[in-house]
Scaffold this active site. Structure first.
Site, PDB file in Angstrom:
ATOM      1  N   GLU A 104      41.965  58.313   2.297  1.00 41.04           N
ATOM      2  CA  GLU A 104      43.111  57.858   3.085  1.00 41.04           C
ATOM      3  C   GLU A 104      42.906  58.117   4.570  1.00 41.04           C
ATOM      4  O   GLU A 104      42.238  59.066   4.968  1.00 41.04           O
ATOM      5  CB  GLU A 104      44.392  58.520   2.607  1.00 41.04           C
ATOM      6  CG  GLU A 104      44.482  60.001   2.901  1.00 41.04           C
ATOM      7  CD  GLU A 104      45.854  60.558   2.575  1.00 41.04           C
ATOM      8  OE1 GLU A 104      46.753  60.483   3.436  1.00 41.04           O
ATOM      9  OE2 GLU A 104      46.003  61.084   1.457  1.00 41.04           O
ATOM     10  N   ARG A 115      52.265  62.459  11.337  1.00 44.57           N
ATOM     11  CA  ARG A 115      51.387  61.358  10.965  1.00 44.57           C
ATOM     12  C   ARG A 115      52.147  60.098  10.591  1.00 44.57           C
ATOM     13  O   ARG A 115      51.567  59.024  10.507  1.00 44.57           O
ATOM     14  CB  ARG A 115      50.495  61.769   9.788  1.00 44.57           C
ATOM     15  CG  ARG A 115      49.475  62.828  10.159  1.00 44.57           C
ATOM     16  CD  ARG A 115      48.697  63.331   8.958  1.00 44.57           C
ATOM     17  NE  ARG A 115      47.901  62.288   8.341  1.00 44.57           N
ATOM     18  CZ  ARG A 115      47.575  62.263   7.053  1.00 44.57           C
ATOM     19  NH1 ARG A 115      47.994  63.223   6.242  1.00 44.57           N
ATOM     20  NH2 ARG A 115      46.842  61.306   6.568  1.00 44.57           N
ATOM     21  N   ARG A 119      49.489  54.284   6.172  1.00 44.62           N
ATOM     22  CA  ARG A 119      48.130  54.690   5.826  1.00 44.62           C
ATOM     23  C   ARG A 119      47.296  53.473   5.441  1.00 44.62           C
ATOM     24  O   ARG A 119      47.823  52.454   4.981  1.00 44.62           O
ATOM     25  CB  ARG A 119      48.101  55.637   4.620  1.00 44.62           C
ATOM     26  CG  ARG A 119      48.905  56.901   4.747  1.00 44.62           C
ATOM     27  CD  ARG A 119      48.209  57.953   5.605  1.00 44.62           C
ATOM     28  NE  ARG A 119      48.922  59.205   5.554  1.00 44.62           N
ATOM     29  CZ  ARG A 119      50.001  59.496   6.270  1.00 44.62           C
ATOM     30  NH1 ARG A 119      50.501  58.611   7.108  1.00 44.62           N
ATOM     31  NH2 ARG A 119      50.591  60.671   6.164  1.00 44.62           N
ATOM     32  N   HIS A 138      54.446  55.190   2.993  1.00 48.36           N
ATOM     33  CA  HIS A 138      53.903  56.419   2.399  1.00 48.36           C
ATOM     34  C   HIS A 138      53.720  56.303   0.893  1.00 48.36           C
ATOM     35  O   HIS A 138      54.270  57.073   0.111  1.00 48.36           O
ATOM     36  CB  HIS A 138      54.771  57.628   2.751  1.00 48.36           C
ATOM     37  CG  HIS A 138      54.017  58.918   2.677  1.00 48.36           C
ATOM     38  ND1 HIS A 138      54.139  59.787   1.618  1.00 48.36           N
ATOM     39  CD2 HIS A 138      53.104  59.467   3.512  1.00 48.36           C
ATOM     40  CE1 HIS A 138      53.352  60.822   1.812  1.00 48.36           C
ATOM     41  NE2 HIS A 138      52.704  60.651   2.956  1.00 48.36           N
TER      42      HIS A 138
END
Length: 147
Positions: A104, A115, A119, A138
């Site tokens: 990831e 963050r 992703r 997420h």
């Protein structure tokens, strides 16, 4: 260790893909003799046949996502310590692979102190079979990044 070299090509294609420069053939007396035409690309199915997930083109990713693809293609350096760590696929939304297959990478979210939720997850495979997925929420959902 450049495992995702085709992603660099994918990024270049995404950036340059919107540039349509007309081509003309040889000129005689100011008139083109023949003009090249671009063949239509075959239509891509709405979903990746392997994962069943919807497609997203690299050019459709947020700007930060395209930057992350570039970092993956060049093997970093990555801005976050966890970038490149194993993604466990606990949600079982990606095709089942042996543990350690997926890695990831953070897609920074402007205005977030951490963050964020975005992703890119890539299969740890050698080119040209590397496959990557994008999640904006997420890991609640994924889209397969078109090669």
């Amino acid at each position: 260790m450049r495992r995702f070299l085709p992603l660099g090509a994918l990024l270049v294609a995404a950036v340059l893909g919107g540039c349509d420069v007309p081509a003309s053939g040889p000129q005689t007396g100011g008139e083109p003799v023949a003009a090249e035409t671009r063949a239509s690309a075959p239509a891509r199915p709405a979903r990746d046949p392997v994962s069943g997930l919807p497609w997203i083109g690299a050019g459709e990713l947020p700007h930060e996502g395209r930057q992350t693809l570039g970092l993956i293609a060049s093997d970093g350096p990555f801005p976050y310590r966890k970038d490149g760590s194993v993604f466990g696929n606990r949600e079982r939304l990606l095709p089942r692979q042996p543990q350690g297959t997926y890695r990831e990478y953070t897609v920074p979210t402007p205005g977030e102190d951490d963050r964020g939720a975005r992703r890119i997850v890539c299969a740890d495979r050698e080119p040209p079979t590397a496959e990557c997925y994008y999640t904006a929420d997420h890991y609640s959902s994924f889209r397969r990044i078109a090669p």
